[in-house]
Design a protein around this motif. Structure first.
Motif, mmCIF file in Angstrom:
data_model
loop_
_atom_site.group_PDB
_atom_site.id
_atom_site.type_symbol
_atom_site.label_atom_id
_atom_site.label_comp_id
_atom_site.label_asym_id
_atom_site.label_seq_id
_atom_site.Cartn_x
_atom_site.Cartn_y
_atom_site.Cartn_z
ATOM 1 N N ALA A 130 0.843 -1.187 0.000
ATOM 2 C CA ALA A 130 0.000 0.000 0.000
ATOM 3 C C ALA A 130 0.879 1.238 0.000
ATOM 4 O O ALA A 130 1.955 1.253 0.577
ATOM 5 C CB ALA A 130 -0.910 0.013 1.224
ATOM 6 N N ASP A 131 0.425 2.289 -0.696
ATOM 7 C CA ASP A 131 1.177 3.526 -0.655
ATOM 8 C C ASP A 131 0.919 4.222 0.675
ATOM 9 O O ASP A 131 0.135 3.775 1.503
ATOM 10 C CB ASP A 131 0.802 4.431 -1.835
ATOM 11 C CG ASP A 131 -0.694 4.725 -1.886
ATOM 12 O OD1 ASP A 131 -1.343 4.628 -0.828
ATOM 13 O OD2 ASP A 131 -1.196 5.028 -2.977
ATOM 14 N N GLY A 133 -7.590 -10.744 4.562
ATOM 15 C CA GLY A 133 -8.326 -10.376 3.357
ATOM 16 C C GLY A 133 -7.489 -10.690 2.131
ATOM 17 O O GLY A 133 -7.077 -11.835 1.921
ATOM 18 N N GLU A 134 -7.216 -9.685 1.340
ATOM 19 C CA GLU A 134 -6.386 -9.852 0.151
ATOM 20 C C GLU A 134 -4.976 -9.320 0.364
ATOM 21 O O GLU A 134 -4.183 -9.299 -0.577
ATOM 22 C CB GLU A 134 -7.039 -9.122 -1.031
ATOM 23 C CG GLU A 134 -8.410 -9.674 -1.417
ATOM 24 C CD GLU A 134 -9.025 -8.910 -2.567
ATOM 25 O OE1 GLU A 134 -8.410 -7.895 -2.983
ATOM 26 O OE2 GLU A 134 -10.096 -9.307 -3.045
ATOM 27 N N ASP A 135 -4.664 -8.902 1.557
ATOM 28 C CA ASP A 135 -3.355 -8.306 1.848
ATOM 29 C C ASP A 135 -2.452 -9.310 2.542
ATOM 30 O O ASP A 135 -2.887 -10.079 3.394
ATOM 31 C CB ASP A 135 -3.522 -7.067 2.742
ATOM 32 C CG ASP A 135 -4.371 -6.005 2.077
ATOM 33 O OD1 ASP A 135 -4.177 -5.797 0.873
ATOM 34 O OD2 ASP A 135 -5.210 -5.405 2.769
ATOM 35 N N ARG A 152 -11.525 -4.003 9.611
ATOM 36 C CA ARG A 152 -11.980 -4.201 8.243
ATOM 37 C C ARG A 152 -13.446 -3.791 8.164
ATOM 38 O O ARG A 152 -14.225 -4.053 9.080
ATOM 39 C CB ARG A 152 -11.824 -5.660 7.809
ATOM 40 C CG ARG A 152 -10.383 -6.153 7.829
ATOM 41 C CD ARG A 152 -10.307 -7.600 7.387
ATOM 42 N NE ARG A 152 -10.727 -7.729 5.996
ATOM 43 C CZ ARG A 152 -11.060 -8.888 5.430
ATOM 44 N NH1 ARG A 152 -11.066 -9.987 6.157
ATOM 45 N NH2 ARG A 152 -11.408 -8.934 4.165
ATOM 46 N N GLY A 153 -13.811 -3.140 7.088
ATOM 47 C CA GLY A 153 -15.179 -2.686 6.934
ATOM 48 C C GLY A 153 -15.547 -2.547 5.473
ATOM 49 O O GLY A 153 -14.686 -2.575 4.580
#
Length: 365
Positions: A26-27, A185-187, A206-207
């Motif tokens: 992530a940036d 999740g996807e991270d 997470r939301g």
């Protein structure tokens, strides 16, 4: 989330030092949204950092890890064409320069390996050649860890950030029980558990939308701040509007015995205090006029520990229900509200003040 949040907050609030989390890949803008308040405490879940593991063949899971945390350049195994100017009369000499750079990097990696580590975490990039050397030695290499993450890891693992490696006996290594990649999740994140210094707790929210995440983060942050203050100042007061109704009753009784205009201000202050139980009942969706009238009557009967039981929509004994609030937070709320009201009154008085009368100028220029 509402059922798990209180336990999560208590778990994360056993100490005062804040740590952060960052998602891999992530940036900084996205990482900022994932940065949550959590605390280094005596109870641990672990620590998550945004960084990059090495190439295939390098171990992805390590137990009983000795960690060397560094901030050093590991990218000098190739000539930087834009950073160097080299004049040669043949391509063979270019190859010789590249080989000299590789030998220099190999010596540096060998000095690092002499520390007896099986995990190397670097603030800067690690190029392909040193990554291959670390992989062949069975050492996990984590590159380009964010600066805050490096400092946090040095703190929680009990190590120090090193930049030179000539004296291994002077370098303090970090230790943890397990390092592994985890999926949330996807991270993909790197999870450090069983760290040496007081452990670390990382809270992940997470939301469905950014608004939900922002609201959850604010709620969690407020809860952590309240508990942090409670750790410093252990005194508590009864919640559920009990304290406000007690204060309102005392102020009202004093106003009845006070002559002059001061009694009007005291009555207004007591009315403002009694509005807090009303707001609590309104937020819970109950008939605030009914339950607050019951609460006022109970306090008049001497039931000074009664407050609002929002599970049942009635009044109840806060000492039996276990509903308490931080004394320090309650005190600061009262002081801040009184100061804000006083400031507004001062501004209103200035605005309402009659302008100065203009006097005719009898001495014109």
């Amino acid at each position: 989330m509402h059922d798990k949040q209180p336990k999560l907050v208590v778990l994360a609030s056993l100490s005062m030092a804040p740590v952060n989390i960052f998602r891999q890949g992530a940036d900084e803008e996205k990482a900022e949204t994932a940065r949550l308040s959590s605390f280094i405490g005596a109870i641990a879940i672990g620590d998550l950092v945004k960084s990059t593991l090495g190439p295939k063949g390098m171990p992805k899971r390590l137990e009983n890890v000795n960690i060397l945390i560094a901030n050093t350049g590991m990218d000098t195994d190739k000539i930087k064409i834009f950073g160097s100017r080299v004049r040669v009369d043949s391509t063979a000499k270019v190859a010789e320069i590249e080989m000299a750079e590789k030998e220099k990097m190999k010596e540096k990696v060998e000095r690092i390996l002499k520390h007896g580590i099986n995990c190397f975490i670097n603030r800067q990039l690690i190029y392909n050649y040193p990554e291959q050397l670390f992989a062949s030695a069975g050492v996990m290499a984590i590159e380009h860890a964010d600066f805050a993450g490096v400092e946090r890891l040095a703190l929680v693992t009990g190590g120090e950030i090193a930049s030179t490696f000539d004296h291994p006996e002077l370098v303090k290594l970090g230790h943890c029980r397990l390092i592994e990649e985890v999926m949330i999740g996807e991270d993909t994140l790197i999870h450090f558990s069983g760290v040496a210094m007081g452990e670390a707790c990382t809270v992940v929210l997470r939301g469905a939308t950014q608004q939900i995440l922002d609201e959850a983060e604010r709620s969690l942050h407020d809860a952590l701040c309240v508990l942090a203050q409670t750790v410093k100042e252990t005194r508590t007061v009864y919640g559920g509007g009990c304290s406000e109704m007690l204060m309102a009753k005392v102020v009202t009784d004093l106003a009845l015995r006070t002559p002059g205009k001061e009694a009007v201000a005291m009555e207004s202050f007591a009315k403002a205090l009694s509005m807090l139980p009303t707001i609590i009942a309104d937020n819970a969706g109950y008939d605030s006029a009914d339950v607050v009238a019951q609460l006022r009557a109970a306090h008049q009967e001497g039931k000074t520990t009664f407050g609002l039981n929002m599970d049942q929509g009635t009044i109840g004994d806060m000492s039996l229900l276990g509903v308490t609030e931080s004394f320090q937070v309650k005190r600061q709320v009262l002081l801040s509200a009184a100061e804000a009201a006083e400031m507004i009154l001062r501004v209103d008085n200035i605005i309402k003040a009659a302008p100065r009368k203009r006097v005719p100028d009898h001495h014109p220029c």
